[in-house]
Design a protein around this motif. Structure first.
Motif, PDB file in Angstrom:
ATOM      1  N   ASN A   1       8.261   2.501  12.992  1.00 45.01           N
ATOM      2  CA  ASN A   1       7.423   3.607  12.549  1.00 45.01           C
ATOM      3  C   ASN A   1       8.132   4.938  12.771  1.00 45.01           C
ATOM      4  N   ARG A   2       8.733   5.102  13.910  1.00 47.52           N
ATOM      5  CA  ARG A   2       9.434   6.350  14.218  1.00 47.52           C
ATOM      6  C   ARG A   2      10.616   6.571  13.282  1.00 47.52           C
ATOM      7  N   MET A   3      11.326   5.500  12.949  1.00 49.40           N
ATOM      8  CA  MET A   3      12.528   5.627  12.132  1.00 49.40           C
ATOM      9  C   MET A   3      12.254   5.675  10.630  1.00 49.40           C
ATOM     10  N   PHE A   4      11.263   4.919  10.160  1.00 49.34           N
ATOM     11  CA  PHE A   4      11.110   4.738   8.723  1.00 49.34           C
ATOM     12  C   PHE A   4       9.742   5.150   8.167  1.00 49.34           C
ATOM     13  N   TYR A   5       8.676   4.713   8.788  1.00 50.24           N
ATOM     14  CA  TYR A   5       7.364   4.822   8.158  1.00 50.24           C
ATOM     15  C   TYR A   5       6.635   6.120   8.463  1.00 50.24           C
ATOM     16  N   LYS A   6       6.721   6.604   9.671  1.00 47.42           N
ATOM     17  CA  LYS A   6       6.137   7.908  10.059  1.00 47.42           C
ATOM     18  C   LYS A   6       4.613   7.967   9.964  1.00 47.42           C
ATOM     19  N   PHE A   7       3.926   6.878  10.286  1.00 46.18           N
ATOM     20  CA  PHE A   7       2.465   6.895  10.310  1.00 46.18           C
ATOM     21  C   PHE A   7       1.998   7.604  11.575  1.00 46.18           C
ATOM     22  N   ALA A   8       0.865   8.275  11.511  1.00 46.24           N
ATOM     23  CA  ALA A   8       0.279   8.896  12.699  1.00 46.24           C
ATOM     24  C   ALA A   8      -0.126   7.791  13.667  1.00 46.24           C
ATOM     25  N   LYS A  21       4.400  -0.527   0.210  1.00 43.15           N
ATOM     26  CA  LYS A  21       3.534  -1.678   0.469  1.00 43.15           C
ATOM     27  C   LYS A  21       2.826  -1.594   1.815  1.00 43.15           C
ATOM     28  N   VAL A  22       3.461  -0.978   2.780  1.00 45.12           N
ATOM     29  CA  VAL A  22       2.894  -0.871   4.121  1.00 45.12           C
ATOM     30  C   VAL A  22       2.121   0.437   4.196  1.00 45.12           C
ATOM     31  N   THR A  23       0.845   0.350   4.588  1.00 42.09           N
ATOM     32  CA  THR A  23      -0.015   1.526   4.531  1.00 42.09           C
ATOM     33  C   THR A  23      -0.474   2.051   5.886  1.00 42.09           C
ATOM     34  N   SER A  24      -0.090   1.373   6.983  1.00 39.66           N
ATOM     35  CA  SER A  24      -0.537   1.835   8.299  1.00 39.66           C
ATOM     36  C   SER A  24       0.368   1.266   9.388  1.00 39.66           C
ATOM     37  N   LEU A  25       0.275   1.869  10.566  1.00 35.68           N
ATOM     38  CA  LEU A  25       1.019   1.359  11.716  1.00 35.68           C
ATOM     39  C   LEU A  25       0.542  -0.041  12.083  1.00 35.68           C
ATOM     40  N   ASN A  26      -0.757  -0.303  11.942  1.00 34.16           N
ATOM     41  CA  ASN A  26      -1.264  -1.656  12.215  1.00 34.16           C
ATOM     42  C   ASN A  26      -0.633  -2.686  11.285  1.00 34.16           C
ATOM     43  N   GLU A  27      -0.388  -2.304  10.044  1.00 37.20           N
ATOM     44  CA  GLU A  27       0.272  -3.210   9.094  1.00 37.20           C
ATOM     45  C   GLU A  27       1.719  -3.469   9.517  1.00 37.20           C
TER      46      GLU A  27
END
Length: 105
Positions: free
Chosen positions: A97-104, A62-68
């Protein structure tokens, strides 16, 4: 006695060598910023009660970006009455982000 003393010196040298190598390995590991550590502490103290790791596994689709991620952290900060600063929100979002999502970034 002299032989015992020589053995102790050899053991001491080996221990010093091992400690030196260990410190070198520790110093070359990944650098974790103070902001990420603060984000982790904020998350663990205020969010993890309800949000276990499995929550983020489901959110990945559901989450598509670091901003989200930042937007969701900000919303939950207000919803929970935490009223975090922009810096605290960014720190928690960066930790997630570092732990789960890994977005640039």
């Amino acid at each position: 006695m002299r032989a015992l003393f020589q053995q102790l010196l050899s053991v001491k040298r080996i221990v010093i060598l091992i400690m030196g190598l260990s410190m070198g390995l520790l110093m070359t590991g990944p650098v974790i910023s103070a902001e990420v550590v603060r984000g982790q502490l904020l998350y663990e103290n205020h969010c993890q009660v309800c949000h276990e790791e499995w929550v983020h596994d489901g959110d990945r689709s559901k989450v598509t970006s670091l901003n989200e991620v930042r937007r969701r952290v900000a919303a939950w900060s207000q919803h929970s009455g935490l009223d975090w600063s922009d810096e605290e929100i960014a720190d928690v979002a960066d930790y997630l982000n570092r732990m789960f999502y890994k977005f640039a970034e």
